[in-house]
Design a protein around this motif. Structure first.
Motif, short mmCIF file in Angstrom:
data_model
loop_
_atom_site.label_atom_id
_atom_site.label_comp_id
_atom_site.label_asym_id
_atom_site.label_seq_id
_atom_site.Cartn_x
_atom_site.Cartn_y
_atom_site.Cartn_z
N TRP A 97 0.83 -1.20 0.00
CA TRP A 97 0.00 0.00 0.00
C TRP A 97 0.87 1.26 0.00
CZ3 TRP A 97 -0.26 3.86 3.73
CH2 TRP A 97 -1.33 4.77 3.57
N PRO A 98 0.56 2.27 -0.84
CA PRO A 98 -0.60 2.30 -1.74
C PRO A 98 -0.35 1.74 -3.14
CG PRO A 98 0.41 4.46 -1.68
CD PRO A 98 1.20 3.60 -0.73
N ASN A 99 0.92 1.71 -3.62
CA ASN A 99 1.07 1.25 -5.00
C ASN A 99 2.49 0.81 -5.36
OD1 ASN A 99 2.28 3.74 -5.01
ND2 ASN A 99 0.92 4.67 -6.51
N ASP A 100 3.23 0.27 -4.41
CA ASP A 100 4.51 -0.36 -4.75
C ASP A 100 4.26 -1.84 -5.04
OD1 ASP A 100 5.99 1.95 -4.40
OD2 ASP A 100 6.52 1.50 -2.32
N PHE A 210 -7.21 -3.63 5.91
CA PHE A 210 -7.68 -3.35 4.56
C PHE A 210 -7.37 -1.90 4.19
CE2 PHE A 210 -11.17 -2.27 7.37
CZ PHE A 210 -11.71 -1.10 6.84
N ALA A 211 -7.43 -1.64 2.89
CA ALA A 211 -7.36 -0.28 2.36
C ALA A 211 -8.76 0.14 1.93
CB ALA A 211 -6.40 -0.20 1.18
N ASP A 212 -9.12 1.39 2.16
CA ASP A 212 -10.48 1.82 1.84
C ASP A 212 -10.52 2.69 0.59
OD1 ASP A 212 -9.87 4.49 2.55
OD2 ASP A 212 -10.56 4.22 4.60
N LYS A 213 -11.74 3.05 0.19
CA LYS A 213 -11.93 3.81 -1.05
C LYS A 213 -11.44 5.25 -0.95
CE LYS A 213 -16.67 5.23 0.09
NZ LYS A 213 -18.09 5.19 -0.34
N ASN A 214 -11.13 5.71 0.25
CA ASN A 214 -10.65 7.08 0.43
C ASN A 214 -9.12 7.17 0.43
OD1 ASN A 214 -13.33 8.15 0.80
ND2 ASN A 214 -13.30 7.27 2.85
N GLY A 215 -8.46 6.05 0.13
CA GLY A 215 -7.02 6.05 0.06
C GLY A 215 -6.31 5.82 1.37
N GLU A 216 -7.06 5.40 2.39
CA GLU A 216 -6.46 5.16 3.70
C GLU A 216 -6.31 3.66 3.95
OE1 GLU A 216 -7.83 8.55 6.74
OE2 GLU A 216 -9.52 7.58 5.72
N VAL A 217 -5.30 3.31 4.75
CA VAL A 217 -5.10 1.93 5.16
C VAL A 217 -5.49 1.79 6.62
CG1 VAL A 217 -2.67 2.24 5.83
CG2 VAL A 217 -3.49 -0.02 5.15
N HIS A 218 -6.18 0.71 6.96
CA HIS A 218 -6.64 0.47 8.33
C HIS A 218 -5.73 -0.56 8.97
CE1 HIS A 218 -10.82 2.31 7.91
NE2 HIS A 218 -10.25 2.47 6.72
N ILE A 219 -5.11 -0.17 10.09
CA ILE A 219 -4.15 -1.02 10.78
C ILE A 219 -4.62 -1.25 12.21
CG2 ILE A 219 -1.75 -1.28 11.52
CD1 ILE A 219 -0.98 0.66 9.27
N LYS A 227 -6.56 4.45 11.07
CA LYS A 227 -6.40 4.55 9.62
C LYS A 227 -5.42 5.68 9.29
CE LYS A 227 -10.81 7.08 9.25
NZ LYS A 227 -12.14 7.09 8.58
N PHE A 228 -4.70 5.48 8.19
CA PHE A 228 -3.61 6.39 7.84
C PHE A 228 -3.61 6.65 6.34
CE2 PHE A 228 -2.35 3.79 11.44
CZ PHE A 228 -1.86 4.71 12.35
N TYR A 229 -3.17 7.88 6.00
CA TYR A 229 -2.83 8.18 4.62
C TYR A 229 -1.35 7.86 4.41
CZ TYR A 229 -7.22 10.63 3.67
OH TYR A 229 -8.54 10.92 3.47
N HIS A 230 -0.96 7.84 3.14
CA HIS A 230 0.44 7.55 2.81
C HIS A 230 1.36 8.55 3.48
CE1 HIS A 230 3.65 5.68 0.75
NE2 HIS A 230 3.84 6.61 -0.17
N LYS A 231 2.49 8.06 3.96
CA LYS A 231 3.54 8.82 4.64
C LYS A 231 3.22 9.11 6.09
CE LYS A 231 6.60 9.08 1.38
NZ LYS A 231 7.87 8.34 1.51
#
Length: 237
Positions: A97-100, A210-219, A227-231
């Motif tokens: 996540w998100p795209n590597d 999981f990752a959600d439709k808003n671009g966040e990952v849930h940990i 939930k977090f955004y990239h970085k």
């Protein structure tokens, strides 16, 4: 009409697209090189690539043809790259996540999605760097290539032409947001596994759910799910 242009060398394929986007009737226009000197990654990171060993590729897609959100389109590009490499290598490939793109626990591909206007037309510019034949990664311990991870050698030109065909064919009909999200999460690296994360200089164990439709990952952590955004958080692997 699909156009693919070769550049002997360039600083960034994403920046070079403006010189070839002179064909408004084209559905997809791409440029590629095997010698990119100043590649960019997500959020200002650099993408370093050994000359003559790897692919730097940028594809322009008209925004009017994309009917899903920017976040989901970003996810879909990662899903497509994942599928191409998984089919090609017949090896375990995952999306970090998100795209590597991760092949046998090493990053072999990075993706940069930008929006740019050319000839009064707004485009998504998908910049993709794939480590294909590079053998040494002295400064980046978590990086690898298709060669180092599979021992398979590919002709770079043939690899690129097949990759371009796969991308353009699959971008002509983009699935629903729900399907994209399902496919993305199914291939998510370290999903439902205990992993180590770093946030604000501190390390703690957690589980990517999981990752959600808003671009966040849930940990999930011991004290609950966040939930977090990239970085905002870093997965250590």
């Amino acid at each position: 009409m699909d156009d693919l242009f070769y550049l002997e060398h360039c600083s960034s394929t994403n920046d070079e697209l403006s010189s070839v986007l002179l064909y408004p009737e084209s559905d997809f226009v791409a440029v590629y090189t095997f010698n990119q000197t100043k590649g960019r990654g997500q959020y200002g990171n650099s993408w370093n690539s050994a000359a003559g060993k790897n692919l730097a590729y940028s594809l322009a897609v008209k925004c009017t043809s994309v009917k899903v959100s920017d976040f989901l389109f970003n996810y879909y590009t990662a899903v497509l790259v994942h599928d191409f490499l998984a089919n090609l290598t017949d090896k375990k490939v995952k999306i970090k996540w998100p795209n590597d793109i991760i092949l046998h626990n090493k990053k072999v591909c990075g993706i940069l999605l930008e929006k740019k206007k050319f000839n009064n037309q707004l485009y998504f510019v998908i910049g993709i760097g794939v480590n294909v034949l590079q053998e040494k990664f002295d400064e980046i311990s978590n990086a690898g290539s298709i060669l180092t991870q599979t021992s398979k050698v590919f002709d770079l030109k043939e690899f690129t032409e097949n990759f371009h065909k796969f991308m353009t064919e699959n971008l002509k009909s983009i699935p629903s947001e729900n399907e994209i999200l399902e496919r993305f999460n199914y291939q998510l690296f370290k999903k439902d596994e205990i992993s180590v994360f770093e946030k604000d200089g501190l390390r703690q164990n957690g589980i990517i759910r999981f990752a959600d439709k808003n671009g966040e990952v849930h940990i999930e952590f011991e004290d609950g799910t966040q939930k977090f955004y990239h970085k905002e958080i870093k997965l250590l692997y």
